[in-house]
Design an enzyme around this catalytic site. Structure first.
Site, mmCIF file in Angstrom:
data_model
loop_
_atom_site.group_PDB
_atom_site.id
_atom_site.type_symbol
_atom_site.label_atom_id
_atom_site.label_comp_id
_atom_site.label_asym_id
_atom_site.label_seq_id
_atom_site.Cartn_x
_atom_site.Cartn_y
_atom_site.Cartn_z
ATOM 1 N N CYS A 38 60.438 -23.352 -72.221
ATOM 2 C CA CYS A 38 60.848 -22.722 -73.482
ATOM 3 C C CYS A 38 61.405 -21.332 -73.207
ATOM 4 O O CYS A 38 61.409 -20.850 -72.074
ATOM 5 C CB CYS A 38 59.686 -22.637 -74.461
ATOM 6 S SG CYS A 38 58.419 -21.450 -73.962
ATOM 7 N N CYS A 41 59.573 -18.640 -71.230
ATOM 8 C CA CYS A 41 59.545 -18.755 -69.768
ATOM 9 C C CYS A 41 60.639 -17.894 -69.132
ATOM 10 O O CYS A 41 60.473 -17.397 -68.012
ATOM 11 C CB CYS A 41 59.770 -20.201 -69.330
ATOM 12 S SG CYS A 41 58.599 -21.388 -70.019
ATOM 13 N N ASP A 454 99.543 -2.005 -73.879
ATOM 14 C CA ASP A 454 100.524 -1.349 -73.024
ATOM 15 C C ASP A 454 101.864 -2.047 -73.266
ATOM 16 O O ASP A 454 101.903 -3.245 -73.524
ATOM 17 C CB ASP A 454 100.092 -1.495 -71.559
ATOM 18 C CG ASP A 454 101.064 -0.815 -70.616
ATOM 19 O OD1 ASP A 454 101.449 0.324 -70.901
ATOM 20 O OD2 ASP A 454 101.440 -1.445 -69.616
ATOM 21 N N ASP A 657 96.599 0.827 -65.595
ATOM 22 C CA ASP A 657 95.812 0.857 -66.825
ATOM 23 C C ASP A 657 94.309 0.774 -66.550
ATOM 24 O O ASP A 657 93.518 0.702 -67.488
ATOM 25 C CB ASP A 657 96.214 -0.315 -67.733
ATOM 26 C CG ASP A 657 97.678 -0.276 -68.108
ATOM 27 O OD1 ASP A 657 98.162 0.798 -68.484
ATOM 28 O OD2 ASP A 657 98.351 -1.314 -68.006
#
Length: 768
Positions: A38, A41, A454, A657
């Site tokens: 589950c 865990c 850009d 960039d």
């Protein structure tokens, strides 16, 4: 212009990073986790792994039952840490991605068949008992004959617990020895309590009130059977979520035809070496990345870019492994093989992203860690309340309510809610040519309010082209272009390349130029035979006494259209005006409209002059732009928008960039076929189209919506179900939820979450 401090930059950059960045010498290992049942865990296993010396970061994918560990650490230490936490682990064996996937599928199939066998045994006993209780009536012990019958049934139920439910009890014991609790704890406590109470009634019926002499063997058998069925169906359903990876792996060629010692031989793809010469015939899949040495063809690169149109390939062009050769035969030199190929990098990136957690997923894990202990406390409080305040038989009511609370609150669905959706969402994005690096980027993309684009290479193609040849005193465009290209062949100016390329595309042969000279800031001049040629700006023409007055307006109009006009003169007369421009991509306008339609503020950045920037912005429908911006100033523009409380996406080529991409909340890199690992970006768009941006955001929104649906369903189910299980309706309506119904509902809640996540596989972003 706002300046950003290093602290601000670090703060902004941190908001889009998914945890720590691995160091240069760190390695990635994948463990297969066994025994995780589950969501609670997940936190325990991650904590255990992160506490191992040398581990930089560990993430557990509950849906895949795998753990990805970054750092310089011995795998044996990792396995010991997992075992100490109460679970089992083994290292994912080295080999091809296909082998790993096949191994996992075989393990899942074996587990599925085992669960189905266990479910069959449990329900074979449970269903008749349930039918008996519904048709005949109360399952009570009132005579010695009934004691014998129920003793036999009790022993059969014990067999069911040992055969069909053993994994629950083993998991619960491991959790207990590690001072923790999980789903197994809840199921083991619930079914174990019901069985023990029933056996007490069988052996000592007179020790309990007559009204409480009820046995719950059917509840124990049915709960174990139904939960096993739910787990089996969940495994089968979640197998579909890895289809994107399967498809990507399926794109890899199995063999390659290499040329060695002037002989062509077929070898396995793993045996191809760097710099091998590889031949690919029409219709074959290109095996590895390389550069074309000989031949001409068209290649279907849709698996990389999502673009259906084939791409022409000739000498010196790059080809990518996994793409399909359509028409011609080519020979290419292998430049990337094995795990270095573009396809291998894509598969790796998709797998890492599928294993990562968005913030909303980490919240679910944190809640789950406390959920099980809280449920156990609620079960005890519920039992005590029934014992002290409930009607007769109080002890029976107490056991039923406590068992039902324990069963209905199992948080399996909670643990599946996020990873299942992330796996499918990242896979869908990959199919559209959008590579998402981590779960955080996936989640943040859905919240973007401003997108910075850009100009060069993003909105435009990034390579200048000759767009106009306006004739003055020349007779043909071909003559003008041939002479201009001959002259510019000796120039290093960026625009000169576009002139030469344009002539090459028209198959024009260039002439020899003599007495070539470049006039700084003006243009170039030279001679072809006796013919004097001049090529440059208006000032060059006037300095050389060449009349251009009748054509200044033409040049001005070209400039207003974001083109660069250049005057070409021959023998003292203006021959033509040649305009060069960086063309806008065919679909930039429609893609930008998609972004704006979604309420995103679109901003353009460029280093170009204001006139060119305005012309491009007007063409594509952007009202907000910044011109003459230096690369180092782009990050400042990102920070400015962030200071206006915008969630900022930045799209660029990933080179100049890079600072802006790193600072943005989400960085989008325009990638090419072989450049798939731009480190500064969170998301790489494999095709050059800006529609990839809108697609990424659409997939992100759909995935996050799916996660929220899953979490809402899981939370509401658990939170709303617990009070009903505890018996809140009994005082008003005389209703008490059965443990069997709780077991069925809990099992099928997980199946519902998995099925809802799989709905994402049918999502398609609409380009309009």
């Amino acid at each position: 212009m706002n300046q950003i401090t290093p602290d601000q930059q670090a703060g902004h950059a941190k908001c889009h990073q998914d945890g720590e960045q691995p160091s240069a010498n760190s390695a990635s290992q994948e463990l297969i986790i066994e025994g995780a049942s589950c969501a609670s865990c997940v936190g325990k296993i991650e904590a255990a792994l992160n506490n191992v010396s040398g581990v930089e970061k560990a993430e557990v994918n509950f849906a895949q039952r795998t753990a990805t560990v970054l750092g310089s650490v011995n795998s044996g230490d990792l396995i010991k840490a997992v075992e100490k936490a109460g679970y089992n682990a083994k290292v994912q064996e080295d080999g091809s991605e296909q082998d790993s996937l096949d191994e996992k599928e075989q393990a899942d199939w074996a587990y599925y068949k085992r669960l189905m066998r266990e479910m069959t045994i449990a329900l074979t006993l449970g269903i008749p008992l349930m039918a008996y209780s519904v048709i005949v009536g109360e399952m009570t012990v009132t005579s010695n004959t009934e004691r014998v019958v129920w003793l036999v049934i009790g022993l059969l139920t014990l067999g069911v617990m040992l055969f069909s439910g053993k994994h629950f009890f083993v998991g619960a014991w491991k959790s207990f020895t590690n001072h923790s609790a999980n789903m197994d704890t809840l199921i083991a406590l619930g079914t174990g309590t019901a069985w023990l109470y029933s056996m007490v009634v069988v052996f000592f019926p007179y020790a309990v009130p007559e009204m409480a002499r009820h046995v719950y063997f059917e509840a124990t058998a049915m709960i174990i059977g139904l939960i096993d069925l739910g787990l089996a169906l969940e495994i089968k359903a979640r197998g579909r979520t890895s289809e994107a990876i399967k498809r990507l792996i399926g794109l890899q060629a199995k063999t390659a035809r290499v040329i060695r010692d002037d002989k062509e031989i077929d070898i396995l793809i793993e045996q191809v070496l760097l710099n091998d010469k590889v031949r690919v015939r029409p219709g074959e899949r290109i095996p590895v990345d390389g550069v074309v040495l000989d031949g001409h063809t068209s290649v279907d690169e849709s698996m990389l870019t999502g673009e259906p149109m084939p791409v022409e390939k000739k000498q010196d062009d790059e080809v990518v492994g996994g793409t399909i050769n359509k028409t011609g035969s080519i020979v290419f030199k292998a430049t990337r093989v094995g795990k270095d190929t573009a396809l291998a990098q894509i598969i790796g990136m998709v797998k890492r992203a599928q294993n990562s957690k968005p913030p909303i997923g980490r919240l679910a894990d944190a809640i789950s860690a406390y959920f099980v202990p809280v449920v156990m406390i609620i079960a005890v409080v519920s039992a005590l309340t029934w014992l002290n305040l409930g009607p007769d038989p109080a002890i029976a009511f107490a056991i039923v309510s406590a068992t039902t609370v324990l069963i209905i609150a199992c948080p399996c669905a909670l643990g599946l809610a996020t990873p299942m959706s992330v796996m499918v969402g990242v896979g869908k994005a990959a199919e559209a040519g959008v590579l998402i690096r981590n779960g955080e980027a996936l989640q943040t993309s859905s919240k973007i309010t401003a997108m910075i684009l850009d100009k060069t290479g993003t909105i435009t193609l990034g390579s200048p082209k000759v767009t106009n040849i306006h004739l003055a005193h020349a007779e043909s465009e071909e003559d003008v272009l041939r002479l201009a290209a001959s002259l510019e062949a000796g120039s290093e100016h960026p625009l000169a390349v576009s002139i030469v390329e344009s002539a090459t595309e028209r198959d024009l042969s260039l002439d020899k130029v003599e007495q070539f000279s470049a006039i700084a800031g003006h243009g170039v001049e030279g001679f072809v035979g006796e013919q004097q040629l001049l090529f440059g700006n208006e000032k060059l023409m006037r300095d050389k006494n060449i009349s251009v007055d009748d054509y200044v307006d033409v040049a001005q109009k070209m400039a207003e259209e974001a083109k660069t006009p250049m005057y070409f003169a021959a023998d003292g007369k203006l021959a033509a005006i040649i305009a060069v421009a960086d063309p806008i991509k065919n679909d930039s306008i429609s893609a930008i409209k998609r972004l704006q339609k979604n309420g995103i503020r679109v901003v353009m950045l460029t280093g170009d002059n204001r006139a060119t920037a305005k012309a491009v912005a007007d063409k594509v429908g952007i009202s907000e732009f910044f011109a003459e911006v230096l690369p180092e100033q782009k990050a400042e523009k990102v920070a400015e928008l962030q200071m206006q409380n915008e969630i900022v996406g930045m799209t660029g080529d990933g080179i100049n960039d890079a600072p802006a991409l790193a600072l943005a909340n989400v960085g989008f890199a325009i990638g090419t076929g072989t450049d798939v690992a731009i480190e500064s970006a969170d998301i790489t768009l494999m095709r050059g189209s800006l529609h990839g941006l809108a697609d990424a955001i659409a997939v992100s929104k759909a995935t996050l919506r799916n996660i929220k649906q899953n979490l809402f369903g899981a939370f509401i189910y658990n939170v709303a179900g617990v009070p009903f299980a505890a018996g809140v309706l009994y005082p008003f309506f005389g209703l008490l939820l059965s443990p069997v119904i709780a077991g069925a509902a809990m099992a099928f809640s997980s199946l519902t979450v998995v099925s809802n996540a799989n709905r994402l596989r049918f999502f398609k972003a609409q380009e309009h």
